[in-house]
Design an enzyme around this catalytic site. Structure first.
Site, PDB file in Angstrom:
ATOM      1  N   GLY A   1     -18.153  41.383  28.244  1.00 19.59           N
ATOM      2  CA  GLY A   1     -19.472  41.884  27.858  1.00 19.59           C
ATOM      3  C   GLY A   1     -20.134  40.971  26.847  1.00 19.59           C
ATOM      4  CB  ALA A   2     -21.123  40.701  23.973  1.00 18.98           C
ATOM      5  CG  MET A   3     -16.714  36.229  21.385  1.00 17.10           C
ATOM      6  SD  MET A   3     -15.232  37.286  21.270  1.00 17.10           S
ATOM      7  CE  MET A   3     -14.754  36.946  19.578  1.00 17.10           C
ATOM      8  CD  GLU A   4     -15.488  40.103  18.143  1.00 16.74           C
ATOM      9  OE1 GLU A   4     -15.910  40.238  19.308  1.00 16.74           O
ATOM     10  OE2 GLU A   4     -14.313  40.340  17.817  1.00 16.74           O
ATOM     11  CG  ASN A   5     -18.396  33.839  19.113  1.00 14.64           C
ATOM     12  OD1 ASN A   5     -17.204  33.851  19.357  1.00 14.64           O
ATOM     13  ND2 ASN A   5     -19.330  33.920  20.056  1.00 14.64           N
TER      14      ASN A   5
ATOM     15  CG  HIS B   1     -18.628  46.632  20.258  1.00 12.22           C
ATOM     16  ND1 HIS B   1     -17.675  47.623  20.224  1.00 12.22           N
ATOM     17  CD2 HIS B   1     -17.925  45.470  20.369  1.00 12.22           C
ATOM     18  CE1 HIS B   1     -16.470  47.094  20.307  1.00 12.22           C
ATOM     19  NE2 HIS B   1     -16.594  45.780  20.406  1.00 12.22           N
ATOM     20  CD  GLU B   2     -19.581  42.193  20.993  1.00 10.77           C
ATOM     21  OE1 GLU B   2     -18.772  41.630  20.224  1.00 10.77           O
ATOM     22  OE2 GLU B   2     -19.217  42.841  21.998  1.00 10.77           O
TER      23      GLU B   2
ATOM     24  CD  GLU C   1     -12.518  44.478  20.129  1.00  8.61           C
ATOM     25  OE1 GLU C   1     -13.485  45.250  20.202  1.00  8.61           O
ATOM     26  OE2 GLU C   1     -12.646  43.239  20.012  1.00  8.61           O
TER      27      GLU C   1
HETATM   28  N1  ARG Z   1     -14.049  40.834  21.153  1.00 10.47           N
HETATM   29  C1  ARG Z   1     -14.895  41.036  22.291  1.00 10.47           C
HETATM   30  C2  ARG Z   1     -15.489  42.403  22.117  1.00 10.47           C
HETATM   31  O1  ARG Z   1     -14.943  43.418  22.320  1.00 10.47           O
HETATM   32  C3  ARG Z   1     -14.214  40.941  23.604  1.00 10.47           C
HETATM   33  C4  ARG Z   1     -13.384  39.750  23.833  1.00 10.47           C
HETATM   34  C5  ARG Z   1     -12.630  39.866  25.082  1.00 10.47           C
HETATM   35  N2  ARG Z   1     -11.709  38.804  25.182  1.00 10.47           N
HETATM   36  C6  ARG Z   1     -10.819  38.681  26.178  1.00 10.47           C
HETATM   37  N3  ARG Z   1     -10.007  37.680  26.175  1.00 10.47           N
HETATM   38  N4  ARG Z   1     -10.770  39.551  27.137  1.00 10.47           N
HETATM   39  O2  ARG Z   1     -16.515  42.569  21.641  1.00 10.47           O
HETATM   40 ZN    ZN Z   2     -15.175  44.372  20.358  1.00  9.05          ZN
END
Ligand code: ARG
Ligand code: ZN
Length: 876
Positions: A262-266, A298-299, A321
């Protein structure tokens, strides 16, 4: 190789600083990493430095700026080991690797999609960029330099604050970024390319102005407006509810079209699947808007729960999470209708997490071992993890929960923490012992609770007897009783909610029964007449109740409970036996009838104008075929379940035609479109009425008319779904499908809906339809969203088509998995989980499913991702 929680130990070397320079090139990107380390105190002076790699090619290695003697190191694609290092003084290594972003089809590490360079590093993608101690407990401050062709990449982005930029040679330019917050490598991000921008600002509670930027493909800027609005609301909400303020000068979101999740919180630079950023009324449904709002939140919330406080190791994934899902659930509840949101959460939990917890892939919220960490980004870690956090809030009460959260932020800011650290904060803040409660993190399986009640009129007492049983799961055969908080009310005949004068038999706080023993009774005294028991209100615990309440009692709850969730649950409890009976009746060749009492309750709720439309739509959305299969529990025949459910729907449609006609008329005049919860609720009610009316009239005419008239994607896609699913061969359906395809030919995200609607048309013919759609020019086998919208929804969302009796769809699916795996193992492994419940099928289908799984298992070239899933599914 299996990784065990018990083997955790800190690194031998402490990383002090990270400087990375990227010279971007589509096929030959040069990455220079300068890393400063020192040996951790107490570590053996002979211990070498071992860095992780994945598929890396090293072209140079310097030690304190001087080329390192090859005798002192070993470099393979998977690791770099350096020996003879200083005992205590810091040293610097400079390593150059060459990577090929164009060829990176796994979409992990640095890759190039549609001309945009982007990264995905969680969980172990950073090691595909450079050699590194790629684990979440190694926190460092990063400086990033990016050099790239200027014309193709006017934007050069990374984490933190922008330091500066300049020209670089004739055609290139560079930019430097500095992130002052120590972070683990999985939060690193880089984006370069040519994108459009939407800008805004947010003033934080302490008065700092933060620049907000959302980057999307040129021309799509107007479709990012809702995401920006959701971001600002998220920032405000996190200040108000959790006291969390943003901590950099800039917050960026980039939308990319090829993304595995879905997305990533970098840190400071969230990267999103564009599906969760782009929306306008013409192309996005109400569900899309709700998803965007939730995922943006969420992010963003991860900035504190995940980034400022991160995880010690990947076993602690639920620490960030589960907690962050809980936070985004609360946010959406505050933005929308709390009860309706809760109903949607529980539907999702039951349809995704319960089967996981009951099948071969079951694992604890905090697992103790894994073979491939990517396979642990599961609904158990996320959604059950959120439920566990919610239960802490229920047990502690609002104030102590808040104190515990505050303590967590204060005590662990800057840490790589554990689940134990988290729980300890709530114990310290509240004085409660959460030892037994912590079993929720460690014991897999959905607790089954058997309940009986006995009313004694002469003694004026009501006794509730409860027994808990936690099913065996892979690797865990004996379970201890858990602490299960059950919210309850006793509803009297006239609908008032009685409070008992005294309760004996166990711990009760306010309206929560604390079930802590294997078997336990609670006796309420001073109860003048037999009340109806409403238990697990608001779904206070993620359990299954076995409580045979009479249809009258359930009807009473459905009509009178002040908790809307409980009312919906009572309707579900009335519907499920009707639906399982219908499936059996169909199987035995009988004709389906349903009780007037059930239809009466349902229609009364549908017509009750005092109830919000979104709730009424939820009430009218009967349990899914998967829900019915789960209720039956084994030897399932998906065709009978489908036919039985259709017969029940038809009976409701026939009995309720007048009600549905009135609802459809009343909610059809939509007025100007607004994506808010109230507008969405009206559309949901109108569209479910349309679906019942179409069924009652057995004609595509109404839906075809609605399709032609629709002025927003919710109405349009609902009408198209009714046409395709109920009247697949009608001329109206063919025309609507063509009209839709033509109109949205240039919009891949909308075409995903077109794929999904067709892939989920019930019946054995859908396999050929799916195969034909795979040859459509709109289908791109390398794009995860396309694959999920066609192959994924077919496997997960089309029970009759996917489980056709001849097993042909399983064989097709196995071929797809084997074709996708070499390119994108994460995508293949995730799709394959669609077969996790194969053992619940009737023997004929189960044998064919096993044969398909065995074909996959027999491949000698499987990724670790798919190998792990197929082994567990076949074994467990
Ligand atoms: N941290 C991300 C999130 O929940 C998802 C990352 C998923 N990474 C993976 N290797 N499946 O917002
Ligand atoms: Zn997350």
């Amino acid at each position: 190789r299996i990784v065990h929680l018990a083997d955790y130990r800190p690194t031998d070397f402490v990383l002090e600083r990270v400087d990375l320079t990227f010279e971007l090139d589509p096929t030959e990107t040069k990455v220079e990493a300068r890393l400063i380390f020192h040996r951790r105190e107490g570590v053996d002076a002979a211990a070498p430095l071992v860095l992780d790699g994945d598929d890396l090619t090293m072209t140079s290695l310097l030690f304190d700026q001087i080329e390192l003697d090859p005798a002192r190191y070993t470099a393979t694609p998977e690791s770099l080991t350096i020996r003879d290092l200083p005992e205590s003084t810091p040293f610097e290594i400079t390593v150059v690797t060459m990577i090929n972003p164009e060829a990176n089809t796994q979409l992990m590490g640095l890759y190039r999609s549609n001309g945009i360079y982007c990264t995905q590093c969680e969980a172990e993608g950073f090691r595909r960029i450079t050699y590194f101690p790629d684990r979440p407990d190694v926190l460092a401050v990063y400086t990033i330099n990016i050099i790239a062709d200027k014309a193709a990449n006017p934007l050069l982005l990374s984490n933190g604050n922008f330091l500066g930029g300049a020209g670089f040679g004739p055609d290139k330019h560079f930019a430097a970024w500095f992130d002052p917050h120590p972070k683990p490598s999985y939060l690193f991000a880089l984006v370069a390319g040519d994108l459009g921008i939407v800008e805004d600002t947010f003033t934080t509670m302490s008065g700092r102005e933060v620049a907000l930027k959302i980057y999307v493909e040129h021309g799509k800027e107007p479709r990012a407006a809702y995401a920006m609005d959701a971001l600002k609301r998220s920032m405000k909400w996190d200040e108000e509810v959790f006291g969390r303020e943003y901590d950099l000068d800039i917050f960026m979101i980039v939308a990319v079209s090829d993304f595995n999740m879905g997305a990533m919180e970098n840190k400071g630079l969230n990267i999103f699947n564009d599906k969760y950023v782009l929306a306008d009324p013409e192309t996005a449904t109400d569900q899309d808007y709700a998803n965007i709002e939730a995922i943006i939140a969420h992010e963003y919330f991860h900035n504190w729960t995940g980034n400022r406080i991160t995880c010690r190791d990947w076993f602690q994934l639920c620490l960030k999470e589960g907690l962050t899902v809980y936070r985004d659930h609360e946010f959406s509840a505050d933005m929308r209708s709390r009860s309706v949101k809760r109903i949607a959460e529980v539907r999702h939990l039951r349809s995704e997490q319960f089967p996981e917890d009951a099948g071969p892939l079951a694992h604890p919220v905090r697992p103790t071992k894994y073979r491939e960490i990517n396979n642990f980004y599961t609904t158990t870690v996320y959604e059950k993890g959120s439920e566990v956090t919610r239960m802490i809030a229920t047990i502690l009460g609002r104030d102590d929960f808040k104190k515990g959260m505050d303590l967590y932020f204060e005590r662990h800011d800057g840490d790589a923490a554990t689940v134990e650290d988290f729980v300890k904060c709530f114990e310290d803040a509240s004085g409660r012992d959460l030892t037994q409660f912590s079993l929720w993190y460690h014991q897999a399986g959905t607790p089954q609770i058997t309940v009986s009640s006995a009313y004694d009129a002469s003694a004026k007492t009501l006794t509730l007897s409860l027994e808990q049983m936690i099913p065996a799961t892979p690797g865990q055969s004996n379970k201890e009783p858990m602490h299960i908080p059950l919210r309850f009310a006793l509803i009297s005949e006239n609908g008032s909610e009685a409070t008992a004068s005294s309760i004996a038999g166990g711990d009760v706080t306010g309206d929560v029964l604390h079930l802590t023993q294997r078997a336990q009774s609670f006796t309420f005294s001073g109860i003048g007449s037999r009340p109806v028991v409403s238990l697990n209100r608001g779904f206070s615990a993620p359990v299954t109740l076995h409580f045979s309440q009479s249809a009258e009692d359930l009807g009473h709850i459905a009509r009178h409970d002040s908790d809307l969730f409980a009312r919906w649950q009572a309707i579900t409890d009335l519907a499920l036996p009707a639906l399982t009976d219908a499936a059996k009746t169909v199987r035995d060749g009988g004709s389906v009838t349903i009780s007037d009492a059930f239809v009466g309750v349902l229609l009364a709720i549908a017509a009750d104008e005092t109830l919000e439309p979104a709730f009424r739509a939820q009430a009218l959305t009967l349990p899914s075929e998967a829900d019915i299969a789960r209720e039956i529990g084994g030897n399932n025949d998906p065709d009978a379940i489908h036919a039985g459910r259709q017969a029940v729907l038809m009976a409701i449609a026939t009995a309720g035609t007048d009600v549905f006609r009135t609802l459809y008329a009343a909610h059809s005049a939509s007025g100007p479109f607004s994506p808010d919860a109230a507008g969405a609720g009206k559309r949901a009610l109108k569209n479910i009425a349309l679906s019942f009316l179409s069924l009652a009239e057995n004609s595509p005419a109404l839906a075809a008319e609605a399709f032609g008239r629709a002025d927003n994607m919710t109405d349009m896609s609902q009408a198209l779904t009714i046409l395709a699913h109920r009247f697949p061969d009608a001329e109206e359906t063919k025309q609507a499908l063509i009209a839709f395809e033509t109109r949205f030919a240039a919009n891949a995200l909308v075409l995903d809906k077109w794929f999904t609607i067709q892939a989920t048309i019930p019946g054995a013919a859908s396999l050929d339809r799916v195969k034909a759609l795979m040859t459509s020019p709109h289908f791109q086998p390398t794009n995860p969203n396309r694959v999920r919208s066609l192959v994924g929804t077919f496997a997960f969302g089309n029970a009759t088509g996917f489980n056709r009796a001849d097993g042909a769809a399983y064989a097709f699916f196995a071929e797809q998995i084997l074709a996708i795996d070499p390119r994108n193992p994460q995508l293949a492994a995730r799709l394959l989980t669609a077969m996790r419940s194969w053992r619940l099928l009737e023997p004929g289908r189960a044998d064919k499913a096993r044969a398909a799984l065995t074909t996959i298992e027999a491949s000698t070239t499987l990724s670790t991702d798919v190998r792990d899933i197929v082994d567990r599914i076949l074994k467990g």
